[in-house]
Design a protein around this motif. Sequence first.
Motif, PDB file in Angstrom:
ATOM      1  N   THR A 126       0.655  -1.366  -0.076  1.00  0.00           N
ATOM      2  CA  THR A 126       0.019   0.038   0.127  1.00  0.00           C
ATOM      3  C   THR A 126       0.799   1.255   0.027  1.00  0.00           C
ATOM      4  OG1 THR A 126      -0.066  -0.156   2.311  1.00  0.00           O
ATOM      5  CG2 THR A 126      -1.823  -1.000   1.136  1.00  0.00           C
ATOM      6  N   ALA A 127       2.205   1.276   0.077  1.00  0.00           N
ATOM      7  CA  ALA A 127       3.028   2.289  -0.122  1.00  0.00           C
ATOM      8  C   ALA A 127       4.313   1.841  -0.616  1.00  0.00           C
ATOM      9  CB  ALA A 127       3.462   3.001   1.342  1.00  0.00           C
ATOM     10  N   ASP A 144       9.773  13.903  -4.320  1.00  0.00           N
ATOM     11  CA  ASP A 144       9.627  13.552  -2.714  1.00  0.00           C
ATOM     12  C   ASP A 144      11.115  13.718  -2.516  1.00  0.00           C
ATOM     13  OD1 ASP A 144       6.866  13.738  -2.087  1.00  0.00           O
ATOM     14  OD2 ASP A 144       7.022  11.879  -3.653  1.00  0.00           O
ATOM     15  N   ARG A 163       1.432   9.601  -9.360  1.00  0.00           N
ATOM     16  CA  ARG A 163       1.090   9.958  -7.706  1.00  0.00           C
ATOM     17  C   ARG A 163       0.039  10.738  -7.496  1.00  0.00           C
ATOM     18  NH1 ARG A 163       5.780  13.603  -5.128  1.00  0.00           N
ATOM     19  NH2 ARG A 163       4.703  15.310  -6.632  1.00  0.00           N
ATOM     20  N   ARG A 164      -0.340  11.766  -8.541  1.00  0.00           N
ATOM     21  CA  ARG A 164      -1.526  12.713  -8.133  1.00  0.00           C
ATOM     22  C   ARG A 164      -2.859  11.900  -8.357  1.00  0.00           C
ATOM     23  NH1 ARG A 164       1.880  16.185 -10.817  1.00  0.00           N
ATOM     24  NH2 ARG A 164       0.937  16.018 -12.914  1.00  0.00           N
ATOM     25  N   PRO A 192      -0.863   1.989  -4.885  1.00  0.00           N
ATOM     26  CA  PRO A 192      -0.274   2.383  -3.416  1.00  0.00           C
ATOM     27  C   PRO A 192       0.213   3.799  -3.503  1.00  0.00           C
ATOM     28  CG  PRO A 192       1.509   1.376  -4.826  1.00  0.00           C
ATOM     29  CD  PRO A 192       0.387   1.189  -5.702  1.00  0.00           C
ATOM     30  N   GLN A 193       0.256   4.123  -2.210  1.00  0.00           N
ATOM     31  CA  GLN A 193       0.635   5.746  -2.116  1.00  0.00           C
ATOM     32  C   GLN A 193       2.112   5.787  -2.664  1.00  0.00           C
ATOM     33  OE1 GLN A 193       0.909   6.796   1.925  1.00  0.00           O
ATOM     34  NE2 GLN A 193       1.451   9.150   1.617  1.00  0.00           N
ATOM     35  N   VAL A 203      -3.263   8.541  -8.289  1.00  0.00           N
ATOM     36  CA  VAL A 203      -3.487   7.733  -7.185  1.00  0.00           C
ATOM     37  C   VAL A 203      -4.008   8.524  -5.876  1.00  0.00           C
ATOM     38  CG1 VAL A 203      -2.453   6.252  -5.267  1.00  0.00           C
ATOM     39  CG2 VAL A 203      -1.781   6.167  -7.496  1.00  0.00           C
ATOM     40  N   ALA A 204      -3.463   9.716  -5.543  1.00  0.00           N
ATOM     41  CA  ALA A 204      -3.823  10.283  -4.465  1.00  0.00           C
ATOM     42  C   ALA A 204      -5.223  10.775  -4.655  1.00  0.00           C
ATOM     43  CB  ALA A 204      -3.130  11.692  -4.377  1.00  0.00           C
ATOM     44  N   CYS A 205      -5.959  11.176  -5.788  1.00  0.00           N
ATOM     45  CA  CYS A 205      -7.269  11.775  -5.854  1.00  0.00           C
ATOM     46  C   CYS A 205      -8.288  10.554  -6.288  1.00  0.00           C
ATOM     47  CB  CYS A 205      -7.112  12.759  -6.969  1.00  0.00           C
ATOM     48  SG  CYS A 205      -6.863  12.268  -8.634  1.00  0.00           S
TER      49      CYS A 205
END
Length: 291
Positions: free
Chosen positions: A17-18, A82, A32-33, A43-44, A35-37
């Motif tokens: 999950t990450a 990141d 990444r964006r 996974p994160q 997945v986040a939305c």
Amino acid sequence: DTAGPAELGVILANGVTAARIMIGTPEHLFLRREVACGRVAGPQLFVASPHLVVRAQPNGITVSTEQEARDAVRRVSEAGYDMVKITLFITRPVYDAIVDEAAKRRIRVVGHVDPAVGVARTLETGQQVEHLDSYFEAALADSAPMGTSVTQQYVFNLNNWRSLDYIDDRKLDRLAGATARAGTWSSPTLNIFNTAFATGETDEAIKGRPDWNMLPPHIREGYMRARERYWAEPTKVERTDARRRRYVEVRNRLVKAIVDSGGRILAGSDTPEWLHAYGWGLHRELEALVQ
């Protein structure tokens, strides 16, 4: 392009999950964006920058001077990565410029440790260290006739395997304690490194893994050719069974000693290296850490 979301789905289906993506691209920032939305199931994601290199590499940013290093850190920070990823052949002045600029911009430095920089310096900076890089060199006995051991690409040089006869266990334990006191994270990637370079695997074992058919044919063929060259008959002259066992023993001892000293170990798989696909590779790394 459906490849990226599909790979993220495979990772998630394996219960992961990450995940860290250790050499990133703008496409990874987009994913990444997504997945986040909630538009992509995955996974994160924590996305490292394109890797900072001294010699030109695919998806690399060449940094041969201190100013180039600072400019590169600025660009990847402003792009939204990141972490700043570094690989090998980084000189000490360039390395110092990278970590100084990264500290100013409050972005973490992660990646490899070239022997020219060394473990002691990276522990001072708080860099996240991948693959136990340069710990072998730092653990060589004072009487060792060589200064290079089996970190990263140096593992392919047969003569370097002689250095395993000079690893000082007391230095290993002191390095583990220093790592724990530094409070940094270490990702040892035991499964891939121990298996690929020391214990080995049969063709049947590799092709019998459930993830074998998940890898594109050109990826499989490239790694199988590299593996065949690595394990060719002449290589057994210096890479003896005793030294291969010692290679695994040193890596495992370091990880256990870091943990016993209160240090932080990160379960990184390094997939899809050496024919371990996303998701499955992490489970194998967890098994290696338990062992």
